[in-house]
Design an enzyme around this catalytic site. Structure first.
Site, PDB file in Angstrom:
ATOM      1  N   LYS A  62      13.318  -1.312   8.476  1.00 28.14           N
ATOM      2  CA  LYS A  62      14.694  -1.658   8.785  1.00 28.14           C
ATOM      3  C   LYS A  62      15.600  -0.435   8.676  1.00 28.14           C
ATOM      4  CE  LYS A  62      14.453  -6.128   6.371  1.00 28.14           C
ATOM      5  NZ  LYS A  62      15.069  -6.856   5.215  1.00 28.14           N
ATOM      6  N   GLY A  63      15.153   0.566   7.936  1.00 28.02           N
ATOM      7  CA  GLY A  63      16.037   1.638   7.489  1.00 28.02           C
ATOM      8  C   GLY A  63      16.742   2.429   8.567  1.00 28.02           C
ATOM      9  N   ASP A  90      14.120   6.916   9.786  1.00 33.01           N
ATOM     10  CA  ASP A  90      15.106   7.345   8.786  1.00 33.01           C
ATOM     11  C   ASP A  90      14.592   8.536   7.986  1.00 33.01           C
ATOM     12  OD1 ASP A  90      13.159   5.902   7.390  1.00 33.01           O
ATOM     13  OD2 ASP A  90      14.488   4.234   6.938  1.00 33.01           O
ATOM     14  N   ASP A 141       8.365  10.827   4.889  1.00 34.99           N
ATOM     15  CA  ASP A 141       8.019  11.080   3.488  1.00 34.99           C
ATOM     16  C   ASP A 141       6.552  11.513   3.444  1.00 34.99           C
ATOM     17  OD1 ASP A 141       8.563  11.006   0.717  1.00 34.99           O
ATOM     18  OD2 ASP A 141       7.825   8.958   0.556  1.00 34.99           O
ATOM     19  N   LYS A 197      11.240  14.952   4.132  1.00 36.07           N
ATOM     20  CA  LYS A 197      10.886  15.338   2.761  1.00 36.07           C
ATOM     21  C   LYS A 197       9.504  16.006   2.809  1.00 36.07           C
ATOM     22  CE  LYS A 197      11.577  11.286   0.654  1.00 36.07           C
ATOM     23  NZ  LYS A 197      11.888  10.267  -0.388  1.00 36.07           N
ATOM     24  N   PHE A 216      14.247   9.912  -4.149  1.00 35.93           N
ATOM     25  CA  PHE A 216      14.507   8.641  -3.474  1.00 35.93           C
ATOM     26  C   PHE A 216      15.953   8.526  -3.042  1.00 35.93           C
ATOM     27  CE2 PHE A 216      14.650   4.099  -2.707  1.00 35.93           C
ATOM     28  CZ  PHE A 216      13.481   3.954  -1.993  1.00 35.93           C
ATOM     29  N   ARG A 267      22.312  -0.408   1.415  1.00 35.33           N
ATOM     30  CA  ARG A 267      22.263  -0.049   2.842  1.00 35.33           C
ATOM     31  C   ARG A 267      23.656   0.202   3.405  1.00 35.33           C
ATOM     32  NH1 ARG A 267      17.034  -1.096   4.802  1.00 35.33           N
ATOM     33  NH2 ARG A 267      16.020  -2.907   3.898  1.00 35.33           N
TER      34      ARG A 267
HETATM   35  P1  5GP Z   1       6.067   7.384   4.558  1.00 38.64           P
HETATM   36  O1  5GP Z   1       5.743   7.677   3.129  1.00 38.64           O
HETATM   37  O2  5GP Z   1       5.006   6.535   5.172  1.00 38.64           O
HETATM   38  O3  5GP Z   1       6.350   8.639   5.330  1.00 38.64           O
HETATM   39  O4  5GP Z   1       7.399   6.546   4.539  1.00 38.64           O
HETATM   40  C1  5GP Z   1       7.379   5.162   4.553  1.00 38.64           C
HETATM   41  C2  5GP Z   1       8.770   4.593   4.615  1.00 38.64           C
HETATM   42  O5  5GP Z   1       9.308   4.691   3.328  1.00 38.64           O
HETATM   43  C3  5GP Z   1       9.743   5.305   5.533  1.00 38.64           C
HETATM   44  O6  5GP Z   1       9.743   4.736   6.792  1.00 38.64           O
HETATM   45  C4  5GP Z   1      11.054   5.091   4.865  1.00 38.64           C
HETATM   46  O7  5GP Z   1      11.702   3.975   5.431  1.00 38.64           O
HETATM   47  C5  5GP Z   1      10.686   4.775   3.437  1.00 38.64           C
HETATM   48  N1  5GP Z   1      11.148   5.864   2.601  1.00 38.64           N
HETATM   49  C6  5GP Z   1      10.597   7.080   2.409  1.00 38.64           C
HETATM   50  N2  5GP Z   1      11.342   7.810   1.577  1.00 38.64           N
HETATM   51  C7  5GP Z   1      12.402   7.031   1.253  1.00 38.64           C
HETATM   52  C8  5GP Z   1      13.554   7.232   0.439  1.00 38.64           C
HETATM   53  O8  5GP Z   1      13.794   8.285  -0.156  1.00 38.64           O
HETATM   54  N3  5GP Z   1      14.424   6.185   0.357  1.00 38.64           N
HETATM   55  C9  5GP Z   1      14.241   5.007   0.997  1.00 38.64           C
HETATM   56  N4  5GP Z   1      15.164   4.060   0.832  1.00 38.64           N
HETATM   57  N5  5GP Z   1      13.162   4.790   1.779  1.00 38.64           N
HETATM   58  C10 5GP Z   1      12.277   5.799   1.905  1.00 38.64           C
END
Ligand code: 5GP
Length: 172
Positions: free
Chosen positions: A41-42, A98, A101, A129, A150, A163
């Protein structure tokens, strides 16, 4: 404002970054109508601001992936829980995320979309990140780098909270 949130990028800086990204995309896709696919959703606020700043014809769709387990760390076990509605064969696709990570979610989503033979597939992300990456991900259009752990606000949540905040904040 809650005391454990520290502002990292104020709304004005995000606004400038979104307009910079929109200008890059507008230049690269002149004469085309790309399909922007937001990852729920982000990314919904980022996607909305981006298409308003683009001032050029685009179409939009959404996809959603979930990892088993909860909390702030990706468990790595990812499945698509809401797929795009339309076919994307021969379309120019821009995935709008968004935060990149670990890269685990995008790895699954990009493979899923690539298998449907789009004409092109690029990635636009608000925040990278890179120190957290487990799989390589090429980001074509990037807003910000962050090393903080985070982030919340501007569409991003922690357990569905925060949000609505107009800027990006670090949870301490
Ligand atoms: P991934 O680790 O697979 O790259 O990220 C998975 C999801 O985790 C991302 O789509 C993002 O929405 C959420 N995410 C990653 N880092 C953060 C963060 O610092 N804050 C928030 N709220 N969501 C995050």
């Amino acid at each position: 404002m809650e005391s454990h949130l520290k502002q990292l990028f104020p709304a004005e800086e995000i606004h400038l970054a979104v307009h910079r990204l929109a200008a890059e995309i507008r230049r690269d896709y002149a004469g085309k109508t790309p399909l922007l696919i937001g990852i729920l959703k982000g990314s919904f606020i980022f996607l909305a601001d981006l298409i308003k700043a683009l001032k050029a014809p685009v179409e939009i769709d959404f996809i959603r992936a979930a990892s088993y387990g909860s909390g702030t760390a990706s468990s790595g076990n990812i499945r698509i829980t809401k797929d795009i509605d339309a076919g994307i064969e021969n379309r120019d696709i821009i995935v709008v995320e968004d935060i990149v990570d670990t890269g685990l979610t995008l790895n699954v989503i990009l493979k899923h979309l690539t298998a449907r033979n789009p004409a092109s597939l690029k990635l636009c992300a608000l925040v990278d990140k890179p120190h957290r990456r487990q799989l390589p991900i090429k980001i074509d259009y990037l807003g910000f780098h962050a090393k903080e752990n985070f982030l919340v606000g501007y569409g991003l949540d922690y357990n569905e909270k925060y949000r609505y905040l107009p800027g990006l904040y670090v949870m301490e």
